[in-house]
Design an enzyme around this catalytic site. Structure first.
Site, PDB file in Angstrom:
ATOM      1  N   LYS A  83       0.866  -1.190   0.000  1.00  0.00           N
ATOM      2  CA  LYS A  83       0.000   0.000   0.000  1.00  0.00           C
ATOM      3  C   LYS A  83       0.892   1.225   0.000  1.00  0.00           C
ATOM      4  CE  LYS A  83      -4.462   0.894   0.250  1.00  0.00           C
ATOM      5  NZ  LYS A  83      -5.537   0.055  -0.292  1.00  0.00           N
TER       6      LYS A  83
HETATM    7  P1  NAD Z   1     -13.160   7.665  -3.694  1.00  0.00           P
HETATM    8  O1  NAD Z   1     -12.127   8.692  -3.443  1.00  0.00           O
HETATM    9  O2  NAD Z   1     -13.628   7.425  -5.076  1.00  0.00           O
HETATM   10  O3  NAD Z   1     -14.472   7.996  -2.819  1.00  0.00           O
HETATM   11  C1  NAD Z   1     -14.424   8.186  -1.451  1.00  0.00           C
HETATM   12  C2  NAD Z   1     -15.782   8.665  -1.003  1.00  0.00           C
HETATM   13  O4  NAD Z   1     -15.779   8.760   0.428  1.00  0.00           O
HETATM   14  C3  NAD Z   1     -16.145  10.055  -1.506  1.00  0.00           C
HETATM   15  O5  NAD Z   1     -17.513  10.085  -1.842  1.00  0.00           O
HETATM   16  C4  NAD Z   1     -15.884  10.947  -0.299  1.00  0.00           C
HETATM   17  O6  NAD Z   1     -16.668  12.123  -0.296  1.00  0.00           O
HETATM   18  C5  NAD Z   1     -16.299  10.014   0.811  1.00  0.00           C
HETATM   19  N1  NAD Z   1     -15.746  10.411   2.102  1.00  0.00           N
HETATM   20  C6  NAD Z   1     -14.508  10.880   2.389  1.00  0.00           C
HETATM   21  N2  NAD Z   1     -14.395  11.149   3.694  1.00  0.00           N
HETATM   22  C7  NAD Z   1     -15.589  10.834   4.255  1.00  0.00           C
HETATM   23  C8  NAD Z   1     -16.102  10.910   5.552  1.00  0.00           C
HETATM   24  N3  NAD Z   1     -15.350  11.373   6.564  1.00  0.00           N
HETATM   25  N4  NAD Z   1     -17.380  10.496   5.764  1.00  0.00           N
HETATM   26  C9  NAD Z   1     -18.130  10.042   4.742  1.00  0.00           C
HETATM   27  N5  NAD Z   1     -17.704   9.957   3.481  1.00  0.00           N
HETATM   28  C10 NAD Z   1     -16.456  10.359   3.238  1.00  0.00           C
HETATM   29  O7  NAD Z   1     -12.596   6.359  -2.998  1.00  0.00           O
HETATM   30  P2  NAD Z   1     -12.974   4.849  -3.327  1.00  0.00           P
HETATM   31  O8  NAD Z   1     -12.021   4.343  -4.327  1.00  0.00           O
HETATM   32  O9  NAD Z   1     -14.437   4.743  -3.523  1.00  0.00           O
HETATM   33  O10 NAD Z   1     -12.561   4.150  -1.943  1.00  0.00           O
HETATM   34  C11 NAD Z   1     -13.458   4.111  -0.839  1.00  0.00           C
HETATM   35  C12 NAD Z   1     -12.978   3.047   0.114  1.00  0.00           C
HETATM   36  O11 NAD Z   1     -12.929   1.799  -0.567  1.00  0.00           O
HETATM   37  C13 NAD Z   1     -11.589   3.252   0.704  1.00  0.00           C
HETATM   38  O12 NAD Z   1     -11.580   2.776   2.035  1.00  0.00           O
HETATM   39  C14 NAD Z   1     -10.722   2.366  -0.141  1.00  0.00           C
HETATM   40  O13 NAD Z   1      -9.560   1.929   0.542  1.00  0.00           O
HETATM   41  C15 NAD Z   1     -11.654   1.217  -0.406  1.00  0.00           C
HETATM   42  N6  NAD Z   1     -11.310   0.428  -1.587  1.00  0.00           N
HETATM   43  C16 NAD Z   1     -11.281   0.989  -2.821  1.00  0.00           C
HETATM   44  C17 NAD Z   1     -10.950   0.209  -3.905  1.00  0.00           C
HETATM   45  C18 NAD Z   1     -10.953   0.748  -5.314  1.00  0.00           C
HETATM   46  O14 NAD Z   1     -10.707  -0.036  -6.229  1.00  0.00           O
HETATM   47  N7  NAD Z   1     -11.252   2.018  -5.532  1.00  0.00           N
HETATM   48  C19 NAD Z   1     -10.615  -1.137  -3.729  1.00  0.00           C
HETATM   49  C20 NAD Z   1     -10.685  -1.685  -2.461  1.00  0.00           C
HETATM   50  C21 NAD Z   1     -11.024  -0.882  -1.396  1.00  0.00           C
END
Ligand code: NAD
Length: 411
Positions: A83
């Site tokens: 990571k």
């Molecule tokens: P992203 O940046 O596309 O979206 C994040 C979302 O979370 C946004 O809508 C943002 O406004 C919201 N957010 C941020 N802070 C917040 C808070 N304090 N309270 C509520 N909402 C909040 O990110 P993503 O890629 O959708 O990732 C989201 C989660 O999923 C993360 O934990 C990430 O590690 C996990 N994840 C993502 C992927 C991927 O392929 N994108 C894969 C596995 C896990």
């Protein structure tokens, strides 16, 4: 597990901190700090996202790297866990500043990343554009080679895979459907008709919302960093309107015909399925008692603290753990890497077909482990002694332990 093996897997193989002096648009120089942690290379090269967020720290990146090790092992893809991240707030940065931060970060990591050593991907507040800069920087540092497999989540035109942007949300829905069909939540066998609340309307939350709605679920509430919205009639949000509002105004809050709620309100809504898909640590000892969902699906990484896990478990609320629920992203990242190495591109149907098969198989393994756990708890109660997360971790660790035994400890 052997005690020595626990010590071995508890700590990362390698941690890197890089200082990144970056010239800002106004001519100032600002120093950023970036991290890359390789937790394990037992199953293959490191794999894991890069996060740009003010709360990024070496401790958090290390924890997330370990989760990647368990996740890759669980879904049986030949990658280790890694990571990375840069401590910054993208909301205050221009596109050109983000590009310079990314280039400086990747140059700083040098040959500690590579197609066969450690392969970054998108995570919170990084996207296909960020990955294009990662590729371009690495490619300039290694001319004359096929460098496409050094990073996944790239734009389609630059060796990205069909379906990668939707893969995590899609995998989340596949794992949920399979787990429900296997009967992990008595009385809730399918997503159709279920009431769903989703925290985070980003790449993961937005896609999960759309796919669940297409399957007949009622998306009653969603949120982002500024707060959430609850459907006025308590029924269905208009997801197109939510997406348009988010794109135009930058937040879902304020959408007509919805009621504004806080993120804490959202987590406590009466619903069947709760999907935290934003940050870690959102459900903690202070609010776990308020959760009213029947199953919590961890779209985000580690959104539930260990203390809250125990509370939910004692209250009979099932948790579909992150290393299974959000493994769709790394799975399609793996397909992107294979396509890049083979100079091929697979059609979307082929990607999604492979994805559902792999997620279903992993879900089956987790649920059958879970069913093997003893049902008589020491306190004599009927409830299961342990949870789906433990089952997933046992499954992932058993495979790693076997590989350690087969490979032997170097030298
Ligand atoms: P992203 O940046 O596309 O979206 C994040 C979302 O979370 C946004 O809508 C943002 O406004 C919201 N957010 C941020 N802070 C917040 C808070 N304090 N309270 C509520 N909402 C909040 O990110 P993503 O890629 O959708 O990732 C989201 C989660 O999923 C993360 O934990 C990430 O590690 C996990 N994840 C993502 C992927 C991927 O392929 N994108 C894969 C596995 C896990």
């Amino acid at each position: 597990l052997e005690p020595g093996l626990v010590d071995y897997l508890r700590v990362p193989l390698r941690t890197i901190t890089v200082n990144l002096p970056v010239e800002m648009d106004d001519g100032r120089v600002q120093n950023f700090v970036g991290y890359r942690v390789l937790h394990s290379d037992l199953l293959g090269p490191g794999k894991g996202g890069v996060r740009y967020h003010p709360e990024v720290s070496l401790e958090e990146v290390s924890a997330l790297a370990a989760l990647m090790t368990w996740k890759c092992s669980l879904v049986r893809i030949p990658f280790g866990g890694a990571k990375g991240g840069v401590t910054c707030d993208v909301k205050g940065l221009s596109r050109r500043e983000l590009r310079r931060i990314t280039r400086r970060f990747i140059a700083g990591l040098g040959d500690n990343i590579g197609p066969y050593t450690d392969i970054p991907a998108p995570d919170m507040y990084t996207d296909a554009q960020t990955m294009a800069w990662v590729y371009d920087t690495y490619d300039n540092m290694h001319p004359g080679e096929n460098n496409l497999p050094v990073v996944t989540g790239k734009p389609l035109e630059l060796g990205g895979s069909e379906g990668r942007d939707e893969a995590t949300g899609r995998g989340c829905v596949f794992a949920l459907e399979r787990a429900l069909a296997l009967g992990v939540v008595p009385g809730l066998e399918e997503v159709g008709g279920a009431r769903v609340a989703i925290q985070g309307f980003g790449e993961v939350g937005r896609v999960a919302a759309r796919l669940l709605s297409e399957r007949g679920a009622h998306i009653i509430a969603v949120s982002d960093s500024r707060g959430g919205v609850l459907a006025e009639n308590g029924d269905n949000l208009d997801l197109d309107a939510v997406a348009a509002q988010k794109a135009e105004v930058g937040t879902v809050v304020g959408l007509p015909e919805t009621r504004s709620i806080t993120n804490d309100d959202l987590l406590a809504l009466p619903c069947d399925i709760l999907i935290p898909a934003a940050l870690g640590g959102q459900i903690h000892s202070g609010n776990a008692e308020q959760v009213q969902a029947r199953i919590v699906v961890e779209g985000a990484n580690r959104p539930i603290t260990p203390e809250a896990d125990d509370i939910l478990s004692a209250r009979g609320i099932r948790v579909l753990p992150d290393i299974l629920a959000n493994a769709g992203g790394v799975t399609v990242s793996y397909y992107e890497w294979v396509q890049n190495i083979e100079h091929h591109s697979w059609p979307l149907e082929s990607i999604n077909g492979r994805l559902i098969a792999r997620i279903n198989a992993a879900t089956d393994r987790v649920v059958s482990r879970w069913r093997e756990f003893p049902r008589d708890c020491p306190d004599g109660s009927e409830r299961l002694c342990t949870d789906l997360r433990t089952a997933a971790l046992v499954e992932a660790l058993a495979r790693l332990a076997l590989v350690v035994e087969q490979r032997g400890i170097w030298p």
